[in-house]
Design an enzyme around this catalytic site. Structure first.
Site, mmCIF file in Angstrom:
data_model
loop_
_atom_site.group_PDB
_atom_site.id
_atom_site.type_symbol
_atom_site.label_atom_id
_atom_site.label_comp_id
_atom_site.label_asym_id
_atom_site.label_seq_id
_atom_site.Cartn_x
_atom_site.Cartn_y
_atom_site.Cartn_z
ATOM 1 N N ASP A 30 0.862 -1.188 0.000
ATOM 2 C CA ASP A 30 0.000 0.000 0.000
ATOM 3 C C ASP A 30 0.893 1.230 0.000
ATOM 4 O O ASP A 30 1.977 1.230 0.589
ATOM 5 C CB ASP A 30 -0.938 0.010 1.209
ATOM 6 C CG ASP A 30 -2.195 0.832 0.927
ATOM 7 O OD1 ASP A 30 -3.271 0.226 0.727
ATOM 8 O OD2 ASP A 30 -2.101 2.081 0.896
ATOM 9 N N ARG A 154 -19.146 -9.420 0.450
ATOM 10 C CA ARG A 154 -20.015 -8.439 1.106
ATOM 11 C C ARG A 154 -19.246 -7.887 2.286
ATOM 12 O O ARG A 154 -18.738 -8.660 3.107
ATOM 13 C CB ARG A 154 -21.285 -9.115 1.615
ATOM 14 C CG ARG A 154 -22.170 -9.702 0.538
ATOM 15 C CD ARG A 154 -23.167 -10.664 1.137
ATOM 16 N NE ARG A 154 -22.510 -11.755 1.862
ATOM 17 C CZ ARG A 154 -23.087 -12.536 2.768
ATOM 18 N NH1 ARG A 154 -24.339 -12.351 3.086
ATOM 19 N NH2 ARG A 154 -22.410 -13.501 3.370
ATOM 20 N N GLU A 155 -19.133 -6.569 2.385
ATOM 21 C CA GLU A 155 -18.486 -6.011 3.578
ATOM 22 C C GLU A 155 -19.261 -6.472 4.803
ATOM 23 O O GLU A 155 -20.477 -6.579 4.776
ATOM 24 C CB GLU A 155 -18.454 -4.489 3.510
ATOM 25 C CG GLU A 155 -17.171 -4.002 2.879
ATOM 26 C CD GLU A 155 -17.034 -2.491 2.892
ATOM 27 O OE1 GLU A 155 -17.290 -1.879 3.933
ATOM 28 O OE2 GLU A 155 -16.682 -1.943 1.841
ATOM 29 N N GLY A 255 -35.456 -0.650 3.794
ATOM 30 C CA GLY A 255 -34.580 0.120 4.681
ATOM 31 C C GLY A 255 -34.445 1.554 4.216
ATOM 32 O O GLY A 255 -35.263 2.042 3.423
ATOM 33 N N CYS A 262 -19.790 0.569 -2.756
ATOM 34 C CA CYS A 262 -19.948 -0.073 -4.074
ATOM 35 C C CYS A 262 -21.213 0.317 -4.833
ATOM 36 O O CYS A 262 -21.116 0.859 -5.931
ATOM 37 C CB CYS A 262 -19.892 -1.591 -3.911
ATOM 38 S SG CYS A 262 -18.257 -2.154 -3.451
HETATM 39 P P1 NAD Z 1 -10.062 1.017 -0.183
HETATM 40 O O1 NAD Z 1 -10.113 2.470 -0.450
HETATM 41 O O2 NAD Z 1 -10.519 0.477 1.122
HETATM 42 O O3 NAD Z 1 -8.580 0.489 -0.421
HETATM 43 C C1 NAD Z 1 -7.787 0.862 -1.496
HETATM 44 C C2 NAD Z 1 -6.335 0.901 -1.042
HETATM 45 O O4 NAD Z 1 -5.505 1.037 -2.191
HETATM 46 C C3 NAD Z 1 -6.003 2.096 -0.134
HETATM 47 O O5 NAD Z 1 -5.426 1.597 1.065
HETATM 48 C C4 NAD Z 1 -4.985 2.918 -0.949
HETATM 49 O O6 NAD Z 1 -4.011 3.527 -0.137
HETATM 50 C C5 NAD Z 1 -4.379 1.851 -1.838
HETATM 51 N N1 NAD Z 1 -3.743 2.344 -3.066
HETATM 52 C C6 NAD Z 1 -4.261 3.186 -4.001
HETATM 53 N N2 NAD Z 1 -3.390 3.351 -5.001
HETATM 54 C C7 NAD Z 1 -2.301 2.614 -4.711
HETATM 55 C C8 NAD Z 1 -1.058 2.370 -5.378
HETATM 56 N N3 NAD Z 1 -0.772 2.904 -6.562
HETATM 57 N N4 NAD Z 1 -0.175 1.563 -4.764
HETATM 58 C C9 NAD Z 1 -0.450 0.992 -3.589
HETATM 59 N N5 NAD Z 1 -1.601 1.167 -2.917
HETATM 60 C C10 NAD Z 1 -2.528 1.971 -3.468
HETATM 61 O O7 NAD Z 1 -10.912 0.340 -1.377
HETATM 62 P P2 NAD Z 1 -11.768 -1.018 -1.294
HETATM 63 O O8 NAD Z 1 -13.066 -0.810 -0.636
HETATM 64 O O9 NAD Z 1 -10.870 -2.119 -0.827
HETATM 65 O O10 NAD Z 1 -12.089 -1.228 -2.854
HETATM 66 C C11 NAD Z 1 -11.088 -1.563 -3.781
HETATM 67 C C12 NAD Z 1 -11.748 -1.938 -5.099
HETATM 68 O O11 NAD Z 1 -12.537 -3.124 -4.916
HETATM 69 C C13 NAD Z 1 -12.702 -0.888 -5.657
HETATM 70 O O12 NAD Z 1 -12.625 -0.888 -7.053
HETATM 71 C C14 NAD Z 1 -14.064 -1.389 -5.232
HETATM 72 O O13 NAD Z 1 -15.101 -0.958 -6.097
HETATM 73 C C15 NAD Z 1 -13.886 -2.891 -5.335
HETATM 74 N N6 NAD Z 1 -14.776 -3.680 -4.462
HETATM 75 C C16 NAD Z 1 -14.984 -3.293 -3.184
HETATM 76 C C17 NAD Z 1 -15.786 -4.055 -2.361
HETATM 77 C C18 NAD Z 1 -16.047 -3.647 -0.928
HETATM 78 O O14 NAD Z 1 -16.901 -4.274 -0.303
HETATM 79 N N7 NAD Z 1 -15.358 -2.659 -0.394
HETATM 80 C C19 NAD Z 1 -16.390 -5.225 -2.850
HETATM 81 C C20 NAD Z 1 -16.135 -5.599 -4.167
HETATM 82 C C21 NAD Z 1 -15.316 -4.815 -4.963
#
Ligand code: NAD
Length: 432
Positions: A30, A154-155, A255, A262
């Site tokens: 990260d 799912r979160e 709800g 998402c």
């Molecule tokens: P998040 O914001 O929680 O995490 C993203 C991380 O990526 C951050 O910690 C950021 O610092 C890091 N990052 C960004 N650019 C970087 C780089 N160049 N090098 C290293 N680290 C870098 O995001 P998330 O909720 O985990 O979502 C990530 C992706 O997954 C999104 O596209 C989202 O739509 C998808 N997604 C999310 C979920 C969910 O439930 N949160 C479910 C399915 C898909």
């Protein structure tokens, strides 16, 4: 296998820990130094049920490491998973690709030997081609394939869903890449549906699924409004609908509107892509607009219950966008709180897990209580906004003594109606 994961957020961290638990050697990368420092020091950076235990176990067994160095994470990896954010662009609402493009460019120079780059981030159709071109441009000699590997967790249930996926969708254009993904998920062989499709189909599957689920939630919310007007009960209606195997019982819970990181962004991104391709997607647009209206409607309900009262104090229970997580991004609760603040009301809130994340977003605009009863002291109305189990156990006799007026607006239908009425509450739930 050696796995590098770029992005250690709500997807990257549970995925990294899960893959480590399956026996792979994982390095999570990260760019946020403070996040990596915390993780290196054994401090977990987000809440997910069951994650912390597995996190400590795999650090101890040496299966997972954390770094800010792309070089360290990528150079020996068999597979690199991209799990960076794809937030909505502030103006156009399309998915903002800046983190994806940066990750692809930064990883390119460190590739050694054949590597599969798998995109878990939710990305617009054609992004696989863009990543491929960026890597080729930066490192023409690199031997690699780009695969779409959409995430469906799912979160709040990320650990459960990692080990019990409904399906694993793989969008790969070469057999060689398919074999690497098969090896990665060998433990799930014959246990889950593994669907191999064209890379572009896989990219669309993710948006098509999330948009469909958002529409389903919006549909049941509109039906709940109709039940309220006509004396029907939305739970009886949902049960009757859900017994039809073509409809199914899930996602028929009324709800305060859908939220989280998402559905809101993915529906907007899908709407944008449809527009770009001259395709009408009126259902998705209706869900997006209806969902925005829904949260305003909920705030109006809360304010209507205290009409005519001066110096209103509102107790809010729940800030996370759903139970089981500390994530407040695009939380309906946060939008409703912001709407309530416009009225000048004072708000005191409590959430079992999301107090810290909420404080980052709301700061001192509201007061924060240490427990649910403290939030209720002298309140004119209680608004329940997140479906945490513990709110179901509120002792209404005690609540009645703490509050100034006995009003409950229950946007999650957690409170027993008869119990509320026995204790003299003016109670309003959803769709019944
Ligand atoms: P998040 O914001 O929680 O995490 C993203 C991380 O990526 C951050 O910690 C950021 O610092 C890091 N990052 C960004 N650019 C970087 C780089 N160049 N090098 C290293 N680290 C870098 O995001 P998330 O909720 O985990 O979502 C990530 C992706 O997954 C999104 O596209 C989202 O739509 C998808 N997604 C999310 C979920 C969910 O439930 N949160 C479910 C399915 C898909």
């Amino acid at each position: 296998m050696k796995v590098g994961i770029i992005g250690t957020g709500y997807v990257g961290l549970p995925t990294g820990v899960g893959l480590a638990e399956l026996g792979h050697n994982v390095i999570c990368i990260d760019r946020e130094q403070s996040k990596i420092d915390a993780l290196k020091n054994g401090k977990i950076t987000l809440y997910e049920d069951g994650l912390e235990e597995l996190f400590h176990k795999n650090i101890k067994e040496g299966h997972i490491k954390f770094t800010t160095s792309m070089k360290e994470g990528i150079e020996n990896a068999d597979i690199v998973i991209i799990a960076v954010g794809t937030p909505p662009h502030p103006v156009t609402h399309e998915a903002d690709m800046k983190y994806i493009h940066a990750a692809a460019t930064e990883l390119a120079e460190h590739l050694q030997g054949y590597t599969v780059i798998a995109t878990k981030s939710t990305v617009p159709v054609g992004t696989g081609d863009d990543i491929e071109n960026l890597i080729k441009k930066k490192n023409p000699k690199a031997d690699f394939d780009v695969v779409s590997l959409p995430e469906f967790l799912r979160e709040g249930f990320a650990v459960h869903d990692f080990f019990n996926p409904d399906r694993i969708v793989v969008g790969a254009n070469t057999e060689r890449a398919c074999n690497v993904i098969k090896e990665l998920y060998k433990s799930f062989e014959n246990k889950t549906n593994m669907l191999f499709v064209k890379r572009r189909s896989s990219e669309v599957i993710k948006y098509a699924s999330n948009s469909f689920l958002a529409i389903k939630i919006h549909y049941i919310n509109e039906m709940a409004n109709f039940c309220e007007k006509t004396g029907a009960d939305i739970y009886e209606v949902a049960k009757g609908m859900g017994l039809d195997s073509r409809i199914g019982p899930k996602f028929l819970n009324p709800g305060p509107g859908y939220g989280g990181s998402c559905f809101p962004k993915d529906t907007m991104a899908m709407e944008y892509m449809a527009r770009q391709n001259n395709v009408d997607m009126t259902l998705i647009s209706a869900a997006i607009n209806g969902n925005i209206k829904r949260k305003k409607e909920m705030a109006d309900r809360i304010l209507n219950s205290v009409k005519g009262i001066e110096n209103v104090k509102i107790a809010v229970l729940g800030l996370a966008f759903k139970n089981g997580t500390d994530d407040c991004r695009e939380s309906p609760a946060m939008d409703i709180v912001c709407e309530l603040l416009k009225s000048g009301a004072k708000i005191t809130a409590f959430d079992p897990k999301a107090m810290n994340t909420a404080k980052i977003l709301l700061g001192d605009k509201i007061n924060y209580a240490d427990n649910m009863y403290e939030a209720l002291k002298d309140a004119n109305v209680l608004a329940i906004l997140t479906e945490w189990e513990e709110f179901k156990n509120l002792d209404l006799n005690k609540v009645a003594k703490l509050m100034r007026n006995k009003n409950i607006i229950d946007c999650r239908n957690l409170i027993d109606i008869e119990n509320a009425s026995t204790n003299g509450f003016n109670y309003k739930g959803i769709g019944r």
